[in-house]
Design a protein around this motif. Structure first.
Motif, mmCIF file in Angstrom:
data_model
loop_
_atom_site.group_PDB
_atom_site.id
_atom_site.type_symbol
_atom_site.label_atom_id
_atom_site.label_comp_id
_atom_site.label_asym_id
_atom_site.label_seq_id
_atom_site.Cartn_x
_atom_site.Cartn_y
_atom_site.Cartn_z
ATOM 1 N N CYS A 120 -1.118 -2.557 13.356
ATOM 2 C CA CYS A 120 -0.749 -1.993 12.116
ATOM 3 C C CYS A 120 -1.797 -1.101 11.286
ATOM 4 O O CYS A 120 -2.747 -1.977 10.576
ATOM 5 N N LEU A 121 -1.793 -0.029 11.117
ATOM 6 C CA LEU A 121 -2.613 1.063 10.590
ATOM 7 C C LEU A 121 -2.667 0.803 9.062
ATOM 8 O O LEU A 121 -3.507 1.102 8.137
ATOM 9 N N SER A 122 -1.371 0.585 8.470
ATOM 10 C CA SER A 122 -1.028 0.399 7.104
ATOM 11 C C SER A 122 -0.500 -0.797 6.578
ATOM 12 O O SER A 122 0.763 -1.047 6.330
ATOM 13 N N PRO A 123 -1.387 -1.511 6.599
ATOM 14 C CA PRO A 123 -0.746 -3.382 6.121
ATOM 15 C C PRO A 123 -0.459 -3.131 4.775
ATOM 16 O O PRO A 123 0.604 -3.825 4.544
ATOM 17 N N TRP A 124 -0.762 -2.474 3.878
ATOM 18 C CA TRP A 124 -0.141 -2.324 2.260
ATOM 19 C C TRP A 124 1.252 -1.903 2.477
ATOM 20 O O TRP A 124 2.157 -2.449 1.741
ATOM 21 N N GLY A 125 1.296 -0.659 3.442
ATOM 22 C CA GLY A 125 2.669 -0.146 3.272
ATOM 23 C C GLY A 125 3.594 -1.476 4.080
ATOM 24 O O GLY A 125 4.842 -1.392 4.026
ATOM 25 N N TYR A 126 2.978 -2.144 5.031
ATOM 26 C CA TYR A 126 3.833 -3.065 5.815
ATOM 27 C C TYR A 126 4.533 -4.150 4.617
ATOM 28 O O TYR A 126 5.607 -4.430 4.615
ATOM 29 N N GLU A 127 3.293 -4.708 3.795
ATOM 30 C CA GLU A 127 3.778 -5.508 2.908
ATOM 31 C C GLU A 127 4.733 -5.044 1.903
ATOM 32 O O GLU A 127 5.568 -5.872 1.534
ATOM 33 N N THR A 128 4.692 -3.551 1.249
ATOM 34 C CA THR A 128 5.526 -3.176 0.433
ATOM 35 C C THR A 128 6.661 -2.348 0.828
ATOM 36 O O THR A 128 7.626 -2.080 0.364
ATOM 37 N N ILE A 129 6.965 -2.521 2.265
ATOM 38 C CA ILE A 129 8.026 -1.610 2.899
ATOM 39 C C ILE A 129 7.717 -0.272 2.566
ATOM 40 O O ILE A 129 8.889 0.521 2.037
ATOM 41 N N ASN A 130 6.923 0.500 2.630
ATOM 42 C CA ASN A 130 6.574 1.866 2.143
ATOM 43 C C ASN A 130 6.063 2.886 2.996
ATOM 44 O O ASN A 130 5.187 2.383 4.269
ATOM 45 N N ARG A 131 6.278 4.063 3.209
ATOM 46 C CA ARG A 131 5.900 5.110 4.010
ATOM 47 C C ARG A 131 4.744 5.506 3.872
ATOM 48 O O ARG A 131 3.799 5.996 4.483
ATOM 49 N N TRP A 132 4.276 5.375 2.304
ATOM 50 C CA TRP A 132 3.057 6.019 1.917
ATOM 51 C C TRP A 132 2.004 4.916 1.514
ATOM 52 O O TRP A 132 2.186 3.684 1.763
ATOM 53 N N ASN A 133 0.734 5.284 1.261
ATOM 54 C CA ASN A 133 -0.411 4.305 0.880
ATOM 55 C C ASN A 133 -0.308 4.315 -0.681
ATOM 56 O O ASN A 133 0.467 4.837 -1.166
ATOM 57 N N ILE A 134 -1.177 3.237 -1.169
ATOM 58 C CA ILE A 134 -1.152 3.282 -2.784
ATOM 59 C C ILE A 134 -1.605 4.423 -3.430
ATOM 60 O O ILE A 134 -1.023 4.347 -4.571
ATOM 61 N N SER A 135 -1.923 5.607 -2.857
ATOM 62 C CA SER A 135 -2.138 6.859 -3.537
ATOM 63 C C SER A 135 -0.982 7.735 -3.274
ATOM 64 O O SER A 135 -1.049 8.824 -3.644
ATOM 65 N N ALA A 136 0.158 7.373 -2.707
ATOM 66 C CA ALA A 136 1.245 8.050 -2.623
ATOM 67 C C ALA A 136 0.945 9.158 -1.595
ATOM 68 O O ALA A 136 1.509 10.155 -1.723
ATOM 69 N N ILE A 137 0.018 8.723 -0.623
ATOM 70 C CA ILE A 137 -0.199 9.801 0.693
ATOM 71 C C ILE A 137 0.296 9.320 1.724
ATOM 72 O O ILE A 137 0.438 7.934 2.037
ATOM 73 N N ASP A 138 0.890 9.956 2.529
ATOM 74 C CA ASP A 138 1.561 9.727 3.731
ATOM 75 C C ASP A 138 0.425 9.739 4.725
ATOM 76 O O ASP A 138 -0.213 10.836 5.062
ATOM 77 N N PRO A 139 0.099 8.606 5.333
ATOM 78 C CA PRO A 139 -0.737 8.479 6.606
ATOM 79 C C PRO A 139 -0.526 9.488 7.755
ATOM 80 O O PRO A 139 -1.444 9.984 8.372
#
Length: 313
Positions: A120-139
């Motif tokens: 799980c590379l993007s745990p914040w994205g996992y919790e918020t069910i998101n494609r982006w990270n908190i900076s609106a960047i697509d990993p």
């Protein structure tokens, strides 16, 4: 989205600035638990593997540690394998498929390969069910030197530190209905572009590297998954997501040029998986099983090859 087909944040045709990105971040919310659904499943020891903390998200290091499992006895004469999941946090089956492989299959394959699993590379994205990270960047467009996405930069640094290079990379993804109802409209709004609905393929498919597709490897992955769930048929243009079909269930992207996760290692054999859990023909659990089948299909193919220099495998 609004009924007039415009995204509720920003001005149509104008790329977002800091204010719009903050407005987007402020409407995100926690919808599920990284601790309960991921970290709790990484507590147990796995025979033949060492658990490694390779970083954490700087926005909340205690809540979002980043873990990988790597072969405990690394042998530089062996082929080295990287399995990644959750580059896009909302893609549940990629995360859970990597964890399922870790618990149920990894020990068997560790007899033949050096294996690294980053579930799980993007745990914040996992919790918020998101494609982006908190900076609106697509990993998954950010795997490059000095990446602004810590999800990418920390994994790249960890992989660079391994005793030998990666020869096989299997990157687990999925597509959901929210790609066309939320994520792609948000992308168009963020970049000041118009949104065009390209439709979601109904089924599993793989994305190969344009410059080095290794189609026999891709076909082995497809054949393994086809025993579990259906393969996506092409659209009327013989395409999937706007890309030409090159074989049954296989398209190509220039992964390195697009800074995709599946391209940063330079692995000779690399595939990106896609499943569609919202299909009426499958279930979310079946999609997790399909992700495991994709991994085992790719590794079984590698085991069937004549002995080679591991850098060429």
């Amino acid at each position: 989205m609004n009924n007039d087909n415009t995204y509720p944040i920003g001005t149509p045709g104008k790329p977002w600035g800091k204010e719009e990105k903050l407005a987007w971040l402020n409407v995100q919310s926690i919808k599920r638990s990284y601790q309960d659904e991921v970290l709790s499943k990484l507590d147990s020891s796995i025979k033949g593997f060492a658990k490694v903390k390779y970083g954490s998200l700087p926005s909340n290091p205690e809540r979002y540690p980043l873990y990988a499992y790597m072969s405990e006895k690394w042998d530089t004469s062996r082929t080295s394998v990287l399995i990644t999941g959750g580059v896009h946090g909302y893609e549940t089956s990629g995360v859970q498929g990597a964890i399922a492989f870790l618990h149920n299959q990894a020990t068997k394959y560790a007899k033949h390969f050096n294996i690294v699993i980053a579930p799980c590379l993007s745990p914040w994205g996992y919790e918020t069910i998101n494609r982006w990270n908190i900076s609106a960047i697509d990993p998954n467009r950010s795997f490059y030197t000095d990446s602004p996405a810590p999800e990418c930069s920390q994994l790249m640094s960890y992989v660079d530190s391994l005793p030998s290079p990666i020869n096989i990379h299997i990157d687990l993804h999925e597509t959901t209905d929210t790609d066309d109802t939320e994520f792609r409209p948000a992308l168009a709004a963020r970049d000041g572009l118009s949104f065009s609905d390209w439709g979601i393929p109904d089924g599993f498919y793989t994305v190969a590297n344009t410059s080095n597709p290794q189609l026999d490897f891709q076909k082995a992955v497809i054949a393994s998954v086809e025993k579990v769930t259906h393969i996506a048929p092409p659209d009327a243009n013989n395409q999937l997501i706007g890309s030409d079909l090159v074989e049954h269930g296989i398209i190509c992207y220039d992964k390195a040029a697009l800074f995709l996760c599946g391209g940063f290692t330079g692995a000779n054999y690399a595939t990106t998986t896609e499943v569609y859990p919202d299909s009426p023909k499958t279930t979310p659990q079946e999609c997790i099983v399909a992700q495991v089948a994709a991994i085992t299909g790719g590794l079984d193919f590698a085991l069937s090859l004549p002995t080679k220099n591991p850098r060429e495998c």
